[in-house]
Design a protein around this motif. Structure first.
Motif, PDB file in Angstrom:
ATOM      1  N   ILE A  22       0.825  -1.218   0.000  1.00  0.00           N
ATOM      2  CA  ILE A  22       0.000   0.000   0.000  1.00  0.00           C
ATOM      3  C   ILE A  22       0.857   1.264   0.000  1.00  0.00           C
ATOM      4  O   ILE A  22       0.491   2.277  -0.599  1.00  0.00           O
ATOM      5  CB  ILE A  22      -0.949   0.006   1.220  1.00  0.00           C
ATOM      6  CG1 ILE A  22      -1.933  -1.174   1.143  1.00  0.00           C
ATOM      7  CG2 ILE A  22      -1.710   1.321   1.324  1.00  0.00           C
ATOM      8  CD1 ILE A  22      -2.870  -1.124  -0.030  1.00  0.00           C
ATOM      9  N   PHE A  23       2.011   1.189   0.652  1.00  0.00           N
ATOM     10  CA  PHE A  23       2.851   2.390   0.792  1.00  0.00           C
ATOM     11  C   PHE A  23       4.004   2.430  -0.214  1.00  0.00           C
ATOM     12  O   PHE A  23       4.885   3.293  -0.093  1.00  0.00           O
ATOM     13  CB  PHE A  23       3.426   2.460   2.216  1.00  0.00           C
ATOM     14  CG  PHE A  23       2.382   2.422   3.307  1.00  0.00           C
ATOM     15  CD1 PHE A  23       1.196   3.114   3.172  1.00  0.00           C
ATOM     16  CD2 PHE A  23       2.589   1.677   4.461  1.00  0.00           C
ATOM     17  CE1 PHE A  23       0.239   3.081   4.169  1.00  0.00           C
ATOM     18  CE2 PHE A  23       1.638   1.635   5.472  1.00  0.00           C
ATOM     19  CZ  PHE A  23       0.454   2.341   5.321  1.00  0.00           C
ATOM     20  N   ASP A  24       4.040   1.525  -1.184  1.00  0.00           N
ATOM     21  CA  ASP A  24       5.169   1.476  -2.122  1.00  0.00           C
ATOM     22  C   ASP A  24       5.301   2.792  -2.888  1.00  0.00           C
ATOM     23  O   ASP A  24       4.314   3.300  -3.436  1.00  0.00           O
ATOM     24  CB  ASP A  24       4.973   0.339  -3.127  1.00  0.00           C
ATOM     25  CG  ASP A  24       5.182  -1.026  -2.475  1.00  0.00           C
ATOM     26  OD1 ASP A  24       5.643  -1.045  -1.327  1.00  0.00           O
ATOM     27  OD2 ASP A  24       4.898  -2.040  -3.121  1.00  0.00           O
ATOM     28  N   PRO A  25       6.511   3.349  -2.962  1.00  0.00           N
ATOM     29  CA  PRO A  25       6.711   4.629  -3.675  1.00  0.00           C
ATOM     30  C   PRO A  25       6.334   4.558  -5.144  1.00  0.00           C
ATOM     31  O   PRO A  25       5.879   5.554  -5.718  1.00  0.00           O
ATOM     32  CB  PRO A  25       8.214   4.887  -3.496  1.00  0.00           C
ATOM     33  CG  PRO A  25       8.600   4.109  -2.269  1.00  0.00           C
ATOM     34  CD  PRO A  25       7.734   2.898  -2.268  1.00  0.00           C
ATOM     35  N   GLU A  26       6.506   3.382  -5.792  1.00  0.00           N
ATOM     36  CA  GLU A  26       6.187   3.299  -7.222  1.00  0.00           C
ATOM     37  C   GLU A  26       4.696   3.422  -7.498  1.00  0.00           C
ATOM     38  O   GLU A  26       4.288   3.618  -8.658  1.00  0.00           O
ATOM     39  CB  GLU A  26       6.712   1.992  -7.819  1.00  0.00           C
ATOM     40  CG  GLU A  26       6.243   0.733  -7.119  1.00  0.00           C
ATOM     41  CD  GLU A  26       7.212   0.258  -6.054  1.00  0.00           C
ATOM     42  OE1 GLU A  26       7.224  -0.947  -5.775  1.00  0.00           O
ATOM     43  OE2 GLU A  26       7.965   1.095  -5.518  1.00  0.00           O
ATOM     44  N   ASN A  27       3.866   3.302  -6.455  1.00  0.00           N
ATOM     45  CA  ASN A  27       2.416   3.448  -6.632  1.00  0.00           C
ATOM     46  C   ASN A  27       1.964   4.902  -6.519  1.00  0.00           C
ATOM     47  O   ASN A  27       0.783   5.189  -6.747  1.00  0.00           O
ATOM     48  CB  ASN A  27       1.665   2.598  -5.604  1.00  0.00           C
ATOM     49  CG  ASN A  27       1.882   1.105  -5.812  1.00  0.00           C
ATOM     50  OD1 ASN A  27       2.130   0.666  -6.926  1.00  0.00           O
ATOM     51  ND2 ASN A  27       1.795   0.321  -4.741  1.00  0.00           N
ATOM     52  N   LYS A  28       2.868   5.775  -6.153  1.00  0.00           N
ATOM     53  CA  LYS A  28       2.494   7.179  -5.978  1.00  0.00           C
ATOM     54  C   LYS A  28       2.222   7.831  -7.334  1.00  0.00           C
ATOM     55  O   LYS A  28       2.967   7.640  -8.296  1.00  0.00           O
ATOM     56  CB  LYS A  28       3.622   7.944  -5.269  1.00  0.00           C
ATOM     57  CG  LYS A  28       4.062   7.341  -3.935  1.00  0.00           C
ATOM     58  CD  LYS A  28       2.963   7.343  -2.910  1.00  0.00           C
ATOM     59  CE  LYS A  28       3.461   6.818  -1.566  1.00  0.00           C
ATOM     60  NZ  LYS A  28       2.387   6.724  -0.575  1.00  0.00           N
ATOM     61  N   ARG A  29       1.135   8.610  -7.400  1.00  0.00           N
ATOM     62  CA  ARG A  29       0.812   9.331  -8.622  1.00  0.00           C
ATOM     63  C   ARG A  29       1.393  10.746  -8.582  1.00  0.00           C
ATOM     64  O   ARG A  29       1.538  11.322  -7.515  1.00  0.00           O
ATOM     65  CB  ARG A  29      -0.701   9.396  -8.806  1.00  0.00           C
ATOM     66  CG  ARG A  29      -1.333   8.084  -9.215  1.00  0.00           C
ATOM     67  CD  ARG A  29      -2.655   7.857  -8.563  1.00  0.00           C
ATOM     68  NE  ARG A  29      -2.545   7.881  -7.101  1.00  0.00           N
ATOM     69  CZ  ARG A  29      -3.496   7.487  -6.292  1.00  0.00           C
ATOM     70  NH1 ARG A  29      -4.625   7.051  -6.786  1.00  0.00           N
ATOM     71  NH2 ARG A  29      -3.332   7.528  -4.983  1.00  0.00           N
ATOM     72  N   ARG A  30       1.692  11.256  -9.735  1.00  0.00           N
ATOM     73  CA  ARG A  30       2.295  12.584  -9.839  1.00  0.00           C
ATOM     74  C   ARG A  30       1.222  13.657  -9.663  1.00  0.00           C
ATOM     75  O   ARG A  30       0.155  13.591 -10.260  1.00  0.00           O
ATOM     76  CB  ARG A  30       2.964  12.723 -11.209  1.00  0.00           C
ATOM     77  CG  ARG A  30       3.681  14.041 -11.433  1.00  0.00           C
ATOM     78  CD  ARG A  30       4.471  13.967 -12.724  1.00  0.00           C
ATOM     79  NE  ARG A  30       5.018  15.264 -13.080  1.00  0.00           N
ATOM     80  CZ  ARG A  30       4.400  16.148 -13.854  1.00  0.00           C
ATOM     81  NH1 ARG A  30       3.195  15.865 -14.337  1.00  0.00           N
ATOM     82  NH2 ARG A  30       4.948  17.300 -14.140  1.00  0.00           N
ATOM     83  N   ILE A  31       1.504  14.628  -8.801  1.00  0.00           N
ATOM     84  CA  ILE A  31       0.574  15.739  -8.599  1.00  0.00           C
ATOM     85  C   ILE A  31       0.612  16.614  -9.855  1.00  0.00           C
ATOM     86  O   ILE A  31       1.689  17.037 -10.294  1.00  0.00           O
ATOM     87  CB  ILE A  31       0.963  16.572  -7.356  1.00  0.00           C
ATOM     88  CG1 ILE A  31       1.046  15.671  -6.107  1.00  0.00           C
ATOM     89  CG2 ILE A  31      -0.042  17.697  -7.145  1.00  0.00           C
ATOM     90  CD1 ILE A  31      -0.230  14.951  -5.766  1.00  0.00           C
ATOM     91  N   PRO A  32      -0.539  16.887 -10.491  1.00  0.00           N
ATOM     92  CA  PRO A  32      -0.539  17.669 -11.742  1.00  0.00           C
ATOM     93  C   PRO A  32       0.015  19.075 -11.521  1.00  0.00           C
ATOM     94  O   PRO A  32      -0.241  19.704 -10.487  1.00  0.00           O
ATOM     95  CB  PRO A  32      -2.021  17.697 -12.146  1.00  0.00           C
ATOM     96  CG  PRO A  32      -2.772  17.412 -10.883  1.00  0.00           C
ATOM     97  CD  PRO A  32      -1.903  16.490 -10.082  1.00  0.00           C
ATOM     98  N   ALA A  33       0.758  19.544 -12.510  1.00  0.00           N
ATOM     99  CA  ALA A  33       1.397  20.859 -12.392  1.00  0.00           C
ATOM    100  C   ALA A  33       0.387  22.001 -12.502  1.00  0.00           C
ATOM    101  O   ALA A  33       0.528  23.028 -11.828  1.00  0.00           O
ATOM    102  CB  ALA A  33       2.488  21.012 -13.454  1.00  0.00           C
ATOM    103  N   PHE A  34      -0.652  21.828 -13.339  1.00  0.00           N
ATOM    104  CA  PHE A  34      -1.624  22.899 -13.568  1.00  0.00           C
ATOM    105  C   PHE A  34      -3.045  22.360 -13.438  1.00  0.00           C
ATOM    106  O   PHE A  34      -3.750  22.163 -14.439  1.00  0.00           O
ATOM    107  CB  PHE A  34      -1.423  23.524 -14.953  1.00  0.00           C
ATOM    108  CG  PHE A  34      -0.021  23.999 -15.198  1.00  0.00           C
ATOM    109  CD1 PHE A  34       0.470  25.120 -14.555  1.00  0.00           C
ATOM    110  CD2 PHE A  34       0.813  23.306 -16.059  1.00  0.00           C
ATOM    111  CE1 PHE A  34       1.761  25.556 -14.771  1.00  0.00           C
ATOM    112  CE2 PHE A  34       2.102  23.731 -16.289  1.00  0.00           C
ATOM    113  CZ  PHE A  34       2.585  24.862 -15.642  1.00  0.00           C
ATOM    114  N   PRO A  35      -3.500  22.094 -12.203  1.00  0.00           N
ATOM    115  CA  PRO A  35      -4.859  21.565 -12.027  1.00  0.00           C
ATOM    116  C   PRO A  35      -5.918  22.625 -12.330  1.00  0.00           C
ATOM    117  O   PRO A  35      -5.750  23.802 -12.000  1.00  0.00           O
ATOM    118  CB  PRO A  35      -4.879  21.167 -10.553  1.00  0.00           C
ATOM    119  CG  PRO A  35      -3.892  22.083  -9.900  1.00  0.00           C
ATOM    120  CD  PRO A  35      -2.800  22.280 -10.923  1.00  0.00           C
TER     121      PRO A  35
END
Length: 422
Positions: free
Chosen positions: A126-139
């Protein structure tokens, strides 16, 4: 004033032991706390410490006392109460609680439960770094899951509007503490994940509070909702030292709602500056491309084909004529050679027929010779072949016996005879 004689360490320890063991307040007492540093060596004695939020006391549960204990096996994290007396261990110079009875109170410290849940979810990835999504630059649209009446919502909206006035904000109100908080937070996150809302990034959390106030963000269902969110999610719970599992599950974690808004929403002036830089780079790139194209056009236009196109066409046309003439001559040569070969084969035909006729006559002659020498031709001249009962050819009367049946082969057929006489 007369100076007193210095005491040895052992003397001080004995005095303290006398005071401690002589105190009625430290005899036959119940003490409760959480077990830590548990050990049970081969001697059978049990050693552990009892702790609470601020203090710790070492305990000894001797084998002659612990053999009567029939409760749940002791382990770190268990909350128990023990009965015994405080004494002082002279060799170590530390006080100790000699335990004679143990009773279990509960499942142990809440921090231990959180740690166990953390280990379980870590094992699941659940906490694996590869599962993290990128926060959009221009939401374009910001989703917020928090209490509608807390300070956190005001801070997030204020910061978001100040950084980018045109940002769309969608609020999913939820309860952030108490028994109903986990289900409420999960529902809010699920609502913001619905595709029709077009949310680009979610900020979920609350302002600061006590450890108990923040427990909803350590709930397993909430942590899984963070991890399974389709939309990138930022954890924004106001805390500094407390461990929150939702922070580990989120795509990005901040210590305050304000920091979350600052990370999620870019400044409008920064965007304008970035666009200005892109425009400048694009202009430079286009200018370089146009200049390069002009140079290539100038170079190509100076070539012979552009200066004398008809002359080049005439050369190519003349070349085609030359190739046509050479091709015509080559075809004529091939036809002439084929005609010569055909005539040669035509002249050879009568000779081949004569050879075949001669070979045929020779074969007929040889066949007649073979025919004259065959047994059939001989029998036609009146000869015969005699065979005995075993099928062997007889060439002398001595090879037969009286009354023996013989077979005579003639040109017109066969007949059976019986030999007479001796």
């Amino acid at each position: 004033m007369e100076e007193s004689k210095p005491l040895s360490v052992s003397e001080v320890t004995r005095i303290l032991k006398t005071i401690i063991t002589g105190s009625k307040d430290l005899k036959n007492i119940w003490v409760r706390g959480e077990i830590s540093n548990y050990s049970k060596p081969n001697s059978g004695h049990i050693y552990f410490s009892l702790k609470d939020a601020t203090s710790l006391i070492r305990c000894t549960f001797f084998n002659y006392s612990n053999k009567n204990y029939s409760g749940k096996p002791l382990s770190d994290g268990m909350e128990i109460q023990v009965y015994g007396a405080v004494t002082l261990y002279e060799a170590g110079g530390s006080y100790n609680l000699n335990v004679t009875r143990v009773e279990e109170l509960g499942q142990g410290d809440i921090l231990l439960q959180i740690e166990r849940l953390k280990q379980k979810l870590t094992a699941e990835g659940i906490f694996d770094p590869e599962n993290k999504r990128r926060i959009p630059a221009f939401p374009k649209t910001l989703g917020i899951a928090t209490s509608p009446s807390g300070a956190a919502i005001e801070d997030i909206i204020k910061v978001a509007r100040s950084r980018f006035p045109g940002i769309n904000i969608l609020i999913a109100p939820c309860v952030v503490q108490g028994e109903d908080a986990p289900d409420s937070i999960v529902s809010a996150i699920h609502e913001l994940n619905r595709p029709e809302w077009g949310v680009d990034v979610i900020i979920a959390g609350r302002g600061g509070g006590s450890f108990e106030d923040l427990m909803a963000f350590n709930d397993e269902t909430v942590v899984r909702a963070y991890a399974n969110s389709r939309v990138p999610i930022i954890s924004a719970v106001g805390h500094q030292t407390d461990i929150l599992l939702s922070d580990f599950a989120a795509d990005y974690a901040t210590p305050t709602p304000t920091a979350a808004a600052e990370h999620a929403i870019p400044k409008e002036e920064d965007i304008l500056q970035f666009l200005s830089q892109l425009e400048a780079r694009l202009r430079t790139s286009l200018s370089a491309r146009v200049s390069s194209s002009k140079d290539r056009l100038r170079l190509v236009s100076g070539k012979f084909i552009f200066k004398e196109p008809m002359q080049l066409l005439n050369q190519r046309s003349q070349r085609v004529d030359e190739i046509g003439v050479r091709l015509q001559k080559a075809v004529q040569n091939k036809l002439s050679l084929a005609r010569v070969k055909w005539e040669r084969y035509t002249n050879l035909t009568p000779r081949i027929q004569n050879i075949l006729s001669h070979k045929k006559q020779r074969a007929e002659f040889l066949f007649s010779k073979v025919e004259d020498l065959s047994p059939v031709s001989t029998m036609k001249r009146g000869y015969s072949i005699v065979r005995n009962g075993k099928g062997k050819i007889v060439t002398s009367p001595e090879q037969t016996k009286p009354e023996e049946e013989l077979q005579i082969l003639l040109a017109g057929g066969t007949m059976q005879v019986i030999r007479k006489g001796k």
